[in-house]
Write an enzyme that holds these catalytic residues in place. Structure first.
Site, PDB file in Angstrom:
ATOM      1  N   ASP A  76      55.724  35.000  30.564  1.00 48.40           N
ATOM      2  CA  ASP A  76      55.234  36.035  31.478  1.00 48.40           C
ATOM      3  C   ASP A  76      54.453  37.045  30.642  1.00 48.40           C
ATOM      4  O   ASP A  76      55.035  37.803  29.863  1.00 48.40           O
ATOM      5  CB  ASP A  76      56.450  36.687  32.167  1.00 48.40           C
ATOM      6  CG  ASP A  76      56.053  37.805  33.124  1.00 48.40           C
ATOM      7  OD1 ASP A  76      54.920  38.295  33.039  1.00 48.40           O
ATOM      8  OD2 ASP A  76      56.905  38.199  33.947  1.00 48.40           O
ATOM      9  N   THR A  83      50.441  39.570  35.903  1.00 47.55           N
ATOM     10  CA  THR A  83      49.828  40.432  36.906  1.00 47.55           C
ATOM     11  C   THR A  83      48.391  40.701  36.460  1.00 47.55           C
ATOM     12  O   THR A  83      48.045  40.519  35.294  1.00 47.55           O
ATOM     13  CB  THR A  83      50.579  41.757  37.056  1.00 47.55           C
ATOM     14  OG1 THR A  83      50.843  42.275  35.759  1.00 47.55           O
ATOM     15  CG2 THR A  83      51.877  41.574  37.796  1.00 47.55           C
ATOM     16  N   ARG A 126      45.767  45.027  41.966  1.00 48.45           N
ATOM     17  CA  ARG A 126      47.198  44.684  41.905  1.00 48.45           C
ATOM     18  C   ARG A 126      47.367  43.290  42.493  1.00 48.45           C
ATOM     19  O   ARG A 126      47.068  43.066  43.666  1.00 48.45           O
ATOM     20  CB  ARG A 126      48.025  45.679  42.717  1.00 48.45           C
ATOM     21  CG  ARG A 126      47.877  47.098  42.256  1.00 48.45           C
ATOM     22  CD  ARG A 126      48.907  47.977  42.907  1.00 48.45           C
ATOM     23  NE  ARG A 126      50.129  47.896  42.160  1.00 48.45           N
ATOM     24  CZ  ARG A 126      50.406  48.667  41.099  1.00 48.45           C
ATOM     25  NH1 ARG A 126      49.553  49.577  40.708  1.00 48.45           N
ATOM     26  NH2 ARG A 126      51.542  48.526  40.455  1.00 48.45           N
TER      27      ARG A 126
END
Ligand code: DSN
Length: 455
Positions: free
Chosen positions: A226, A252, A261
């Site tokens: 991640d 992200t 976002r």
């Protein structure tokens, strides 16, 4: 809608947007997970793609009228492959609505309920979406000072991930505050996870993806990396990439990558079908095509030579901050940083991070309180302060400005230190009369005016 129309139709929201703009313009945004998206990215985000339902994937939608969303999503995927230099057989899914959703979709695709996940200990910088639970007795507090490098969690399952899976967590070495890969190998051999995860929110050092991939292979686990925080640094070559080492990479898109976002998943080609099914219909409905439009614009920006320069300067700026804090006698976790964030352990000053962070906000420096390795506080009142350089660098600030920020930070801490252990309401009352905090805010504002943000 143009601003004039918004102002006329809804002056309340218009006013709040104006206030937020002014705050962002006049203060130093130093929360490391934030950035400042360009006007082009924000224009795409506010585009008519917001109106479109597009459940499914390009060419296989459940709704008509997706001629342009198909083209958009394919363009986004193509740019993503270029920006992250993906091997030809790697696959991309740009539909996850947020980072936690991307991670859930991966588990949904590749794990069964009850499987074991080995991830990073939350207070040492991991993430809730990698699993988190408390021991019953702690009543919301963090585990204090345990020396073990493994955490088996407790019966209070905070995150849904811990409700579904058996989550075992590895900690940083208590002395170096770095990962001890030999220790992680031992833990993996003992607990035999189906998935190993790396990445998180406040580990200031680069992760050894080669080592974690080899541990995962040895124990027959999948490896998910991640890189939410580092994605932009990786895209620009300022940090190493886990692509080709991990089986799956999630991130992200609004942090160092400087997009809207949202989130994305990149994976080995043979996992593509499972991952896509795990996202839709497995976890979500219609993707946010307006977000995908903005992400596509952000990826074009990331291909420009200026982005490489930007990302390298992000790291240089964070390293300059860390050096400045070390020189001033602060305890910088792990002694420095390899990326965009710096973590200070304020216990050396004799207090936690909560009240100082509030005083710094008043002085125009926005950052966040954060847990630190060997945390003895609670999630609401942890011992550290976390800060980062992405927005400062987007504004064009460099090393001299970082030095000024360290000076201001230190002035604020010295001003409020005598009151820092009070309850927060009492602290706010006791420091109300310290007008030097407002003087610093004025100095910060003057610096910000020299490095304006483009709205
Ligand atoms: N909330 C993000 C952060 O601040 O690091 C992670 O999800």
């Amino acid at each position: 809608m143009q601003s004039a129309k918004l102002q006329q139709q809804d002056p309340d929201v218009f006013g709040l947007i104006e206030s937020e703009e002014q705050k962002q313009q006049n203060k130093l945004s130093m929360i490391p997970s934030e950035n400042f998206a360009s006007p082009a990215v924000r224009a795409a985000l506010g585009s008519v793609f917001v109106n479109k339902y597009a459940e499914g994937y390009a060419g296989k939608r459940y709704y008509e009228g997706n001629q342009f969303t198909d083209k958009l999503e394919l363009l986004c995927i193509e740019r993503m492959k270029q920006v992250f230099n993906l091997p030809a057989d790697w696959h991309v899914n740009v539909q996850p609505l947020a980072g936690a959703n991307a991670n859930l979709a991966v588990y949904n695709s590749l794990l069964k309920p009850g499987d074991t996940i080995l991830s990073m200990y939350l207070p040492d910088g991991g993430h809730l979406s990698h699993g988190w639970s408390f021991p019953e007795k702690e009543e919301g507090g963090l585990e204090a000072g345990a020396d073990d490098q493994v955490y088996l969690g407790g019966s209070r399952k905070v995150s849904i991930v811990s409700k579904i899976f058996n989550v075992v967590q590895y900690k940083v070495d208590p002395k170096t505050e770095l990962f001890d890969y030999a220790e992680i190998r031992k833990i993996a051999q003992q607990y035999k996870p189906q998935m190993i995860i790396s990445g998180g929110t406040s580990y200031p050092r680069e992760i050894n993806y080669v080592e974690l991939a080899s541990i995962a292979k040895e124990v027959g686990a999948l490896y998910m990396s991640d890189v939410a925080h580092e994605a932009g640094l990786i895209a620009a070559g300022a940090n190493k990439s886990p692509v080709g080492l991990a089986d799956v990479v999630t991130f992200t898109t609004h942090k160092t990558l400087r997009g809207p976002r949202g989130a994305a998943i990149m994976c080995r080609g043979d996992l593509a079908e499972k991952i896509d099914f795990g996202v839709f219909p497995g976890l979500q409905g219609g993707p946010f095509e307006h977000t995908i439009a903005a992400l596509t614009v952000c990826l074009k920006e990331a291909m420009e030579p200026g982005f490489k320069v930007y990302a390298h300067q992000v790291v240089k700026n964070a390293q300059r901050l860390a050096l400045g804090f070390v020189k001033k006698g602060y305890k910088v976790v792990s002694g420095g940083t390899d990326k965009h964030l710096v973590l200070l352990d304020m216990r050396k000053q004799g207090f936690s991070g909560r009240n100082p962070a509030k005083a710094l906000d008043r002085a125009g420096i926005i950052l966040n309180r954060n847990s630190v390795p060997h945390e003895t506080g609670s999630p609401m009142n942890p011992s550290g302060i976390r800060m980062g350089s992405p927005v400062l660098t987007t504004r064009g600030m460099k090393e001299p400005e970082m030095d000024m920020i360290v000076e201001w930070f230190d002035r604020v801490i010295k001003l409020v230190a005598p009151f820092a252990n009070l309850k927060t309401a009492e602290f706010m009352e006791a420091t109300k009369g310290i007008t030097e905090l407002d003087d610093i805010a004025a100095e910060v504002k003057a610096l910000c005016a020299k490095f304006p943000l483009e709205f």
